[in-house]
Scaffold this motif. Structure first.
Motif, PDB file in Angstrom:
ATOM      1  N   ALA A  48      54.386 -72.018   5.510  1.00 20.25           N
ATOM      2  CA  ALA A  48      54.192 -71.139   4.354  1.00 20.25           C
ATOM      3  C   ALA A  48      53.995 -71.948   3.075  1.00 20.25           C
ATOM      4  N   ASN A  49      54.761 -73.011   2.933  1.00 17.28           N
ATOM      5  CA  ASN A  49      54.620 -73.871   1.761  1.00 17.28           C
ATOM      6  C   ASN A  49      53.261 -74.569   1.758  1.00 17.28           C
ATOM      7  N   CYS A  50      52.794 -74.986   2.932  1.00 17.30           N
ATOM      8  CA  CYS A  50      51.473 -75.638   3.033  1.00 17.30           C
ATOM      9  C   CYS A  50      50.368 -74.681   2.616  1.00 17.30           C
ATOM     10  N   ARG A  51      50.525 -73.402   2.965  1.00 15.63           N
ATOM     11  CA  ARG A  51      49.534 -72.406   2.565  1.00 15.63           C
ATOM     12  C   ARG A  51      49.458 -72.307   1.037  1.00 15.63           C
ATOM     13  N   LYS A  52      50.614 -72.283   0.382  1.00 12.47           N
ATOM     14  CA  LYS A  52      50.641 -72.205  -1.076  1.00 12.47           C
ATOM     15  C   LYS A  52      50.066 -73.469  -1.710  1.00 12.47           C
ATOM     16  N   ILE A  53      50.415 -74.616  -1.142  1.00 11.57           N
ATOM     17  CA  ILE A  53      49.892 -75.888  -1.653  1.00 11.57           C
ATOM     18  C   ILE A  53      48.372 -75.908  -1.544  1.00 11.57           C
TER      19      ILE A  53
END
Length: 300
Positions: free
Chosen positions: A141-146
């Motif tokens: 999920a964090n990678c998607r935001k990044i």
């Protein structure tokens, strides 16, 4: 297939990852060498997906290398541009060529190492977020935001309308003809009003220390350079990072590499690399056409 053959099978892909992460051939090659040493001592029987394993290794090493390079690049004299990958004219562009263009790589320099890795793995190499997550030690999920933040940042460097082959040839021909003949109006006509020219001399050769903007200013600058050029200057068309460009030879030595990004029927950005340290990997071949060593050797 032994572990060396497996590594060589994926070496071109790995170089693409390392070069896009680091922007220099030498640093990319150093990372590949470190990755090979780690691969050499890995439990090969336990690795079910060598390409993914090697890509993750190269990416992590590149992230570490970028952190080490940060202060050096902050102290660089003038704008810092990536080393150019030069190929003969007519060469088929690399996969997603715009992802390695000077414009894109320059914008990637403004991202943090992890942001850059996430963007490249997702945008260029089509990795899914659950596959990216363990590489950069973040959640999916964090990678998607990044990625979304990085994509918005990089979007400004992309051309809005890719030129047709006919437009590319016409614009390039008028651009070069106008510079050679000193035709200021003809040159301005082929430049976008808000064009940016970014020079990179690294403080080692004469070069502007800041980017130039605006069609009139850029055109006058280019024609001024052409008028002061030594008689031995030779211009040779080429492809630079998948974009049209020219390499310049003075007394048999590669002196400058220039590339430009075309948006529809006009040029929106020009990059000029003169720092001799960034031209060392380019060698002159038969017919006077240079190529980057990594490309020549099948490593790029």
């Amino acid at each position: 297939m032994d572990y060396v053959d497996i590594y060589e099978t994926h070496r071109q892909h790995l170089f693409g990852v390392a070069y896009r992460m680091l922007g220099t051939v030498a640093d990319a090659e150093d990372v590949l060498q470190d990755a090979f040493l780690r691969w050499q001592h890995a439990d090969h029987e336990a690795v079910t997906a060598p390409r993914a394993y090697l890509t993750a290794t190269v990416t992590r090493l590149a992230i570490d290398r970028l952190r080490q390079l940060k202060s050096r690049r902050e102290d660089y004299v003038g704008p810092w541009l990536p080393e150019p990958l030069v190929q003969p004219p007519g060469t088929h562009p690399d996969e997603l060529a715009d992802a390695i263009s000077m414009a894109i790589l320059s914008v990637l320099e403004q991202l943090g190492p992890v942001e850059r890795a996430v963007f490249l793995l997702r945008e260029v190499f089509d990795y899914d977020y659950p596959d990216i997550a363990p590489v950069v030690e973040r959640s999916a999920a964090n990678c998607r935001k990044i990625f979304q933040r990085a994509r918005d940042h990089v979007h400004t460097a992309r051309v809005r309308y890719a030129p047709t082959p006919e437009q590319l040839q016409s614009v390039t021909q008028q651009f070069m003809t106008s510079i050679r003949s000193g035709d200021l109006d003809g040159l301005i006509a082929v430049l976008k009003d808000d064009i940016t020219l970014t020079p990179d001399g690294g403080g080692k050769v004469p070069s502007a220390r800041v980017p130039l903007t605006g069609s009139q200013r850029v055109a006058r600058f280019l024609i001024g350079i052409a008028r002061k050029a030594p008689p031995s200057l030779r211009l040779h068309p080429c492809m630079v990072n998948g974009q049209p460009g020219v390499w310049m030879e003075v007394d048999g030595v590669v002196d400058t590499v220039m590339t430009w990004a075309i948006d529809a029927d006009r040029i929106r950005a020009i990059h000029i690399i003169r720092n001799p340290d960034k031209l060392q990997h380019i060698t002159t071949h038969a017919r006077g056409r240079p190529t980057s060593k990594s490309v020549r050797d099948g490593q790029g």
